[in-house]
Design an enzyme around this catalytic site. Sequence first.
Site, PDB file in Angstrom:
ATOM      1  N   SER A 113       0.847  -1.194   0.000  1.00 52.27           N
ATOM      2  CA  SER A 113       0.000   0.000   0.000  1.00 52.27           C
ATOM      3  C   SER A 113       0.878   1.237   0.000  1.00 52.27           C
ATOM      4  O   SER A 113       2.071   1.194   0.331  1.00 52.27           O
ATOM      5  CB  SER A 113      -0.879  -0.004   1.254  1.00 52.27           C
ATOM      6  N   TYR A 145      -1.825  -0.823  10.274  1.00 49.77           N
ATOM      7  CA  TYR A 145      -1.881  -1.013   8.824  1.00 49.77           C
ATOM      8  C   TYR A 145      -0.561  -0.581   8.180  1.00 49.77           C
ATOM      9  O   TYR A 145      -0.017  -1.272   7.310  1.00 49.77           O
ATOM     10  CB  TYR A 145      -3.051  -0.210   8.263  1.00 49.77           C
TER      11      TYR A 145
END
Length: 294
Positions: A135, A148
């Site tokens: 990501s 995350y």
Amino acid sequence: MAGKVVLITGASRGIGAAVARKLASEGATPALVGLEPDELKKVAEDCGPDAGWWEADVTDLESLRTAVEAIAERYGRIDVVMANAGIAAPGFTRSMDPAVWERVLDVDLYGVWRTVHLTLPHLLESKGYLLLVSSLAAVVHIPGLASYNVAKAGVEAMGNTLRAELKHLGVDVGVAHMTFVDTDMVRGVDEHPVFGRVRTGIPLASRVYPLDFAVDKFVQGIKKRSRVVHVPGWIGPMKIFRSLIPHLVELGARFNVPKADRAALADIEARGAAESSRASGAGGRADSEKATRR
């Protein structure tokens, strides 16, 4: 892609489901792995009669092993693996539910490792392609998404290491970095009473890209066995300046984090830590239910 067997984790919804449909339209055979059997079945039906689906939890090694072995037995090969299963849970590290913080790493980082571990023998045999879904969070560490950020940075490091380890064996490894894309997970983050506003206040994170745009980038990357997939393309040049990015994030955090921190504590007081920091979106809810049952 004609005749290629493509194993995709996190294939019930979002990027995983959409990439499966697109690849199927180009002749590939998707093997779908995820938590929601009803959703998996729908995606498989969209992908044609050769597509199959297997319910499995990437945090459960034996569950995932059963699925991978069944896929290999059915098709006789695995040509591409897209390690895509992931959840996101918003919250500041000091106040969010520790169990949720750790669950994100178990799904997003260790789940990718388990997928690699179990599918690599098949990819070595087929001289296949492995795509790990990281990501923009591996590069830009937005406050309120620490678990995350940590998981996706680990996935990037794993992919970079595997690429060097496996090249001489004929297996190509790609790492995908994407910013916010219109999926259930992102919409779930935006619905959070505190952290939805945090995201929209950060310039690099304020735009949400269409799902089709991301899918085209992923499919192109898989077909080319690319070493990186960037959604959008400006993420690539940004990596060159990653040593400067934490300073910019810290500068912006001075203006919005103190208020958000107070709001997060108030939300936890009102709803409880587990509810305030639970994984976002329908897929996140499915994962939370699975974790609760175990």
